[in-house]
Design a protein around this motif. Structure first.
Motif, PDB file in Angstrom:
ATOM      1  N   LEU A 236      37.976 -29.145  -1.779  1.00  0.00           N
ATOM      2  CA  LEU A 236      39.239 -29.720  -1.319  1.00  0.00           C
ATOM      3  C   LEU A 236      39.079 -30.425   0.022  1.00  0.00           C
ATOM      4  CD1 LEU A 236      41.752 -26.858  -2.229  1.00  0.00           C
ATOM      5  CD2 LEU A 236      41.534 -29.063  -3.362  1.00  0.00           C
ATOM      6  N   THR A 237      38.408 -29.763   0.966  1.00  0.00           N
ATOM      7  CA  THR A 237      38.346 -30.320   2.331  1.00  0.00           C
ATOM      8  C   THR A 237      37.547 -31.613   2.416  1.00  0.00           C
ATOM      9  OG1 THR A 237      36.467 -28.866   2.822  1.00  0.00           O
ATOM     10  CG2 THR A 237      38.665 -28.081   3.443  1.00  0.00           C
ATOM     11  N   TYR A 238      36.511 -31.754   1.559  1.00  0.00           N
ATOM     12  CA  TYR A 238      35.701 -32.970   1.656  1.00  0.00           C
ATOM     13  C   TYR A 238      36.529 -34.221   1.360  1.00  0.00           C
ATOM     14  CZ  TYR A 238      35.161 -34.566  -3.208  1.00  0.00           C
ATOM     15  OH  TYR A 238      35.376 -35.119  -4.441  1.00  0.00           O
ATOM     16  N   GLN A 239      37.646 -34.043   0.621  1.00  0.00           N
ATOM     17  CA  GLN A 239      38.497 -35.176   0.255  1.00  0.00           C
ATOM     18  C   GLN A 239      39.227 -35.765   1.469  1.00  0.00           C
ATOM     19  OE1 GLN A 239      41.023 -34.310  -3.213  1.00  0.00           O
ATOM     20  NE2 GLN A 239      39.742 -32.528  -3.639  1.00  0.00           N
ATOM     21  N   PHE A 240      39.253 -35.032   2.572  1.00  0.00           N
ATOM     22  CA  PHE A 240      39.960 -35.502   3.762  1.00  0.00           C
ATOM     23  C   PHE A 240      38.999 -35.890   4.884  1.00  0.00           C
ATOM     24  CE2 PHE A 240      42.830 -32.846   1.355  1.00  0.00           C
ATOM     25  CZ  PHE A 240      44.002 -33.592   1.355  1.00  0.00           C
ATOM     26  N   MET A 241      37.701 -35.896   4.594  1.00  0.00           N
ATOM     27  CA  MET A 241      36.691 -36.321   5.569  1.00  0.00           C
ATOM     28  C   MET A 241      36.173 -37.702   5.179  1.00  0.00           C
ATOM     29  SD  MET A 241      34.442 -32.851   6.173  1.00  0.00           S
ATOM     30  CE  MET A 241      33.631 -33.491   7.647  1.00  0.00           C
ATOM     31  N   HIS A 242      35.823 -38.503   6.173  1.00  0.00           N
ATOM     32  CA  HIS A 242      35.304 -39.844   5.907  1.00  0.00           C
ATOM     33  C   HIS A 242      34.109 -40.161   6.794  1.00  0.00           C
ATOM     34  CE1 HIS A 242      39.210 -40.149   3.919  1.00  0.00           C
ATOM     35  NE2 HIS A 242      38.656 -41.088   3.188  1.00  0.00           N
ATOM     36  N   GLY A 243      33.281 -41.081   6.331  1.00  0.00           N
ATOM     37  CA  GLY A 243      32.043 -41.397   7.021  1.00  0.00           C
ATOM     38  C   GLY A 243      32.169 -42.471   8.075  1.00  0.00           C
ATOM     39  N   GLY A 244      33.360 -42.779   8.521  1.00  0.00           N
ATOM     40  CA  GLY A 244      33.557 -43.795   9.540  1.00  0.00           C
ATOM     41  C   GLY A 244      34.888 -44.495   9.359  1.00  0.00           C
ATOM     42  N   ILE A 245      35.253 -45.330  10.319  1.00  0.00           N
ATOM     43  CA  ILE A 245      36.558 -45.977  10.308  1.00  0.00           C
ATOM     44  C   ILE A 245      36.715 -46.917   9.118  1.00  0.00           C
ATOM     45  CG2 ILE A 245      35.777 -47.823  11.870  1.00  0.00           C
ATOM     46  CD1 ILE A 245      39.295 -46.224  11.789  1.00  0.00           C
ATOM     47  N   LEU A 246      35.650 -47.642   8.748  1.00  0.00           N
ATOM     48  CA  LEU A 246      35.753 -48.572   7.619  1.00  0.00           C
ATOM     49  C   LEU A 246      35.924 -47.816   6.305  1.00  0.00           C
ATOM     50  CD1 LEU A 246      33.055 -51.263   8.557  1.00  0.00           C
ATOM     51  CD2 LEU A 246      35.535 -51.356   8.886  1.00  0.00           C
ATOM     52  N   HIS A 247      35.224 -46.699   6.186  1.00  0.00           N
ATOM     53  CA  HIS A 247      35.371 -45.853   5.000  1.00  0.00           C
ATOM     54  C   HIS A 247      36.802 -45.354   4.883  1.00  0.00           C
ATOM     55  CE1 HIS A 247      33.829 -42.051   2.673  1.00  0.00           C
ATOM     56  NE2 HIS A 247      34.316 -42.968   1.856  1.00  0.00           N
ATOM     57  N   LEU A 248      37.355 -44.907   5.989  1.00  0.00           N
ATOM     58  CA  LEU A 248      38.732 -44.403   6.009  1.00  0.00           C
ATOM     59  C   LEU A 248      39.728 -45.498   5.639  1.00  0.00           C
ATOM     60  CD1 LEU A 248      40.781 -42.085   6.851  1.00  0.00           C
ATOM     61  CD2 LEU A 248      40.830 -43.218   9.077  1.00  0.00           C
ATOM     62  N   LEU A 249      39.620 -46.666   6.283  1.00  0.00           N
ATOM     63  CA  LEU A 249      40.588 -47.745   6.051  1.00  0.00           C
ATOM     64  C   LEU A 249      40.541 -48.227   4.597  1.00  0.00           C
ATOM     65  CD1 LEU A 249      40.200 -49.852   9.327  1.00  0.00           C
ATOM     66  CD2 LEU A 249      42.066 -48.311   8.710  1.00  0.00           C
ATOM     67  N   GLY A 250      39.338 -48.359   4.041  1.00  0.00           N
ATOM     68  CA  GLY A 250      39.214 -48.798   2.655  1.00  0.00           C
ATOM     69  C   GLY A 250      39.876 -47.825   1.696  1.00  0.00           C
ATOM     70  N   ASN A 251      39.639 -46.545   1.908  1.00  0.00           N
ATOM     71  CA  ASN A 251      40.229 -45.535   1.023  1.00  0.00           C
ATOM     72  C   ASN A 251      41.742 -45.443   1.185  1.00  0.00           C
ATOM     73  OD1 ASN A 251      37.974 -44.730  -0.371  1.00  0.00           O
ATOM     74  ND2 ASN A 251      37.527 -42.983   0.916  1.00  0.00           N
ATOM     75  N   MET A 252      42.229 -45.535   2.424  1.00  0.00           N
ATOM     76  CA  MET A 252      43.677 -45.419   2.644  1.00  0.00           C
ATOM     77  C   MET A 252      44.417 -46.625   2.064  1.00  0.00           C
ATOM     78  SD  MET A 252      44.098 -42.472   3.834  1.00  0.00           S
ATOM     79  CE  MET A 252      42.686 -42.097   2.764  1.00  0.00           C
ATOM     80  N   PHE A 253      43.798 -47.805   2.124  1.00  0.00           N
ATOM     81  CA  PHE A 253      44.427 -48.987   1.527  1.00  0.00           C
ATOM     82  C   PHE A 253      44.524 -48.818   0.004  1.00  0.00           C
ATOM     83  CE2 PHE A 253      44.291 -53.319  -0.251  1.00  0.00           C
ATOM     84  CZ  PHE A 253      45.407 -53.846   0.378  1.00  0.00           C
ATOM     85  N   SER A 254      43.434 -48.313  -0.607  1.00  0.00           N
ATOM     86  CA  SER A 254      43.449 -48.083  -2.058  1.00  0.00           C
ATOM     87  C   SER A 254      44.468 -47.019  -2.434  1.00  0.00           C
ATOM     88  CB  SER A 254      42.051 -47.659  -2.534  1.00  0.00           C
ATOM     89  OG  SER A 254      41.110 -48.686  -2.322  1.00  0.00           O
ATOM     90  N   LEU A 255      44.585 -45.979  -1.599  1.00  0.00           N
ATOM     91  CA  LEU A 255      45.567 -44.925  -1.865  1.00  0.00           C
ATOM     92  C   LEU A 255      46.989 -45.458  -1.754  1.00  0.00           C
ATOM     93  CD1 LEU A 255      46.456 -42.022  -2.339  1.00  0.00           C
ATOM     94  CD2 LEU A 255      46.015 -41.532   0.075  1.00  0.00           C
ATOM     95  N   LEU A 256      47.232 -46.304  -0.758  1.00  0.00           N
ATOM     96  CA  LEU A 256      48.552 -46.926  -0.596  1.00  0.00           C
ATOM     97  C   LEU A 256      48.903 -47.751  -1.829  1.00  0.00           C
ATOM     98  CD1 LEU A 256      51.033 -47.833   1.094  1.00  0.00           C
ATOM     99  CD2 LEU A 256      49.576 -49.636   2.038  1.00  0.00           C
ATOM    100  N   MET A 257      47.953 -48.539  -2.325  1.00  0.00           N
ATOM    101  CA  MET A 257      48.205 -49.408  -3.473  1.00  0.00           C
ATOM    102  C   MET A 257      48.590 -48.608  -4.723  1.00  0.00           C
ATOM    103  SD  MET A 257      47.782 -52.510  -2.357  1.00  0.00           S
ATOM    104  CE  MET A 257      48.508 -51.868  -0.853  1.00  0.00           C
ATOM    105  N   ILE A 258      47.766 -47.598  -5.057  1.00  0.00           N
ATOM    106  CA  ILE A 258      48.033 -46.858  -6.289  1.00  0.00           C
ATOM    107  C   ILE A 258      49.172 -45.870  -6.092  1.00  0.00           C
ATOM    108  CG2 ILE A 258      46.330 -45.013  -5.851  1.00  0.00           C
ATOM    109  CD1 ILE A 258      47.187 -46.654  -9.242  1.00  0.00           C
ATOM    110  N   GLY A 259      49.304 -45.298  -4.895  1.00  0.00           N
ATOM    111  CA  GLY A 259      50.356 -44.315  -4.647  1.00  0.00           C
ATOM    112  C   GLY A 259      51.740 -44.919  -4.719  1.00  0.00           C
ATOM    113  N   ALA A 260      51.912 -46.075  -4.087  1.00  0.00           N
ATOM    114  CA  ALA A 260      53.221 -46.740  -4.099  1.00  0.00           C
ATOM    115  C   ALA A 260      53.629 -47.129  -5.508  1.00  0.00           C
ATOM    116  CB  ALA A 260      53.174 -47.976  -3.202  1.00  0.00           C
ATOM    117  N   TYR A 261      52.667 -47.371  -6.350  1.00  0.00           N
ATOM    118  CA  TYR A 261      52.943 -47.825  -7.712  1.00  0.00           C
ATOM    119  C   TYR A 261      53.114 -46.675  -8.689  1.00  0.00           C
ATOM    120  CZ  TYR A 261      52.835 -52.002 -10.677  1.00  0.00           C
ATOM    121  OH  TYR A 261      53.171 -53.050 -11.477  1.00  0.00           O
TER     122      TYR A 261
END
Length: 500
Positions: free
Chosen positions: A210-235
């Motif tokens: 569970l916890t590994y799902q909230f860790m990221h390997g850097g700012i670009l990794h985080l931003l890319g994943n959060m943008f994808s989550l925003l896209m699919i989550g809002a829909y």
């Protein structure tokens, strides 16, 4: 700051002295001329789909007839902030097609076209449920009116912002703890949640799935994943409901983590991408049904498949953990399929009951898999231990140099030392077949050089003793081997087997 999560462009097209019925007929012919697919229609409204395009990933064109004008809105089907001018081009193409048809169609032809089309209104109303479902699906995107609203939970968009906030918060806390912000240095921070077989399975720290799902390997990794989550989550969240969305998200990420430690037992895994791609898999499963109007469904499906293909192809590059992506995607697709009937007949009690069953089944599958999964870390340790024991026995002759007779030392080298070195060569062949990563294979190559030097040194020692310690070349060979062995031993001490 205000913006739209679904890029769109709207324009009014005016046609003086043209009846609304004639406009309707003209629009139908224009859609056919442009090769667009027609969706649901009403007496004063037509929906069309221009088809698949790379940029943006597909659009829907809504045409609202109002006397002698048409209000045309072209929007991206999936949430997408920029359309790179494609929405505007769609409307311009439609306008040119209408002007062309006005010059080439008589009033009688248009009247006949409208008469045929009017018989379809009744049939189209049968697709009202799917059309309404499409509106429900996109309703939450209209609630995101500014940057700060991305992080603000609201009805229909509740779990997605909470997940985004938790990911960002954990990223900041890890950065402040010393992991860094641009690129994480996760060495030394494994205890904070990295998914690694030697910790998750061997140490029974199952919470890491569970916890590994909230860790990221850097700012670009985080931003890319959060943008994808925003896209699919809002829909997707308004369609699934907040609790089903949360449960599916965590299950996809957890089973994706299981795939990861099975395929890459010596690599640490972090990131929300397994859970996020899992939600795209859920959407893919739902699109196999008629929950959404067929033309909308086909347009979304082509977009979704293209996006997932890109993600998986990108996962073949560099350090991306594609095994977690595939695990999450397959899990999500299955969850989507088994949710179709529940969504079609939504009811609070049934939702709770079905979700409870899914959670219990997921827990059983996860713990059964953890129990039955071969522990490649322990297998690896057993092989390394075997290598160490053989190496210690191979060097036993060195301890005999000042204590035993020359004949005993020569026999030890000939029968024992060279035999154990040969066994270790076979051990390295087995190690090379294990998924030990680039760094591990580099270390195996160093050990091969180490074994060759050990064999050369033992042979030179044997000949040096056998010929009465009177062969200078053998003595020089022994000294040269000792020097090179010290160098390789130092290099081996600075490379690691795990968490590469």
């Amino acid at each position: 700051m205000s913006f739209q999560i679904n890029a769109s462009y709207c324009e009014e097209l005016h046609f003086e002295h043209t009846k609304s019925s004639e406009l309707y007929a003209l629009l139908l012919e224009a859609i056919q001329l442009l090769g667009w697919s027609r969706g649901a229609s009403k007496i004063d409204q037509i929906t069309a789909f221009p088809g698949f395009s790379l940029i943006p990933f597909g659009e829907v064109v809504n045409m609202q007839i109002n006397y002698d004008k048409v209000v045309v809105t072209s929007s991206c089907i999936m949430p997408q902030i920029w359309s790179f001018g494609q929405n505007k081009r769609n409307i311009r193409k439609l306008g040119r097609a209408l002007n062309h048809l006005i010059q080439n169609r008589t009033e009688e032809q248009l009247r006949q076209k409208y008469f045929i089309a009017s018989s379809e209104f009744i049939a189209d109303t049968q697709e009202k449920v799917q059309s309404d479902r499409f509106k429900e699906l996109t309703s939450s995107t209209s609630k995101i009116t500014g940057v700060f609203s991305i992080f603000n939970p609201k009805p229909g968009y509740y779990i997605t912002p909470i997940l985004i906030n938790l990911n960002i918060l954990y990223f900041i806390l890890l950065g402040l703890a010393g992991a860094g912000f641009w690129n994480y240095n996760l060495h030394g921070f494994e205890y904070l949640g990295v998914n690694l077989l030697d910790l998750t399975l061997t140490q029974h720290e199952w919470w890491r799935l569970l916890t590994y799902q909230f860790m990221h390997g850097g700012i670009l990794h985080l931003l890319g994943n959060m943008f994808s989550l925003l896209m699919i989550g809002a829909y997707l969240e308004p369609l699934l409901g907040k609790w089903r969305f949360l449960v599916f998200y965590l299950i996809c990420g957890t089973i994706g983590g299981l795939f990861s430690i099975y395929i890459h037992p010596f690599l640490g895994s972090v990131g929300a991408s397994a859970a996020i791609i899992g939600m795209y898999g859920v959407f893919l499963g739902l699109l196999s049904s008629d929950l959404i109007e067929k033309h909308t469904r086909n347009a979304i499906l082509s977009t979704l498949i293209f996006f997932l293909t890109l993600q998986l192809l990108f996962g073949l590059q560099g350090p991306v953990d594609n095994s977690a992506h595939v695990g999450g995607l397959l899990t999500g697709f299955v969850l989507g399929l088994i949710s179709i009937s529940a969504i079609r007949k939504e009811n609070t009690w049934n939702t709770v009951k079905r979700l409870s069953i899914i959670v219990l089944m997921a827990i059983f599958i996860i713990f059964f898999t953890l129990k039955e999964m071969p522990n490649k870390a322990n297998e690896f340790r057993a092989v390394i231990q075997e290598f160490g024991l053989n190496d210690d026995r191979a060097q036993n002759y060195l301890r005999m140099l000042n204590e035993s007779s020359d004949d005993a030392i020569v026999q030890e080298i000939k029968i024992q030392s060279l035999g154990f070195i040969k066994q270790n060569a076979e051990v390295l062949d087995r190690l090379d077949q294990m998924p030990i990563g680039k760094n591990g294979h580099y270390r195996v190559n160093l050990l091969r050089k180490y074994l060759l030097l050990q064999a050369k040194r033992a042979s030179s020692e044997m000949f040096w003793i056998y010929y009465g310690r009177r062969t200078p070349n053998d003595k020089k060979q022994i000294e040269a081997c000792d020097t090179e062995l010290r160098r390789i031993t130092y290099e081996l001490s600075n490379t690691s087997w795990t968490f590469q």
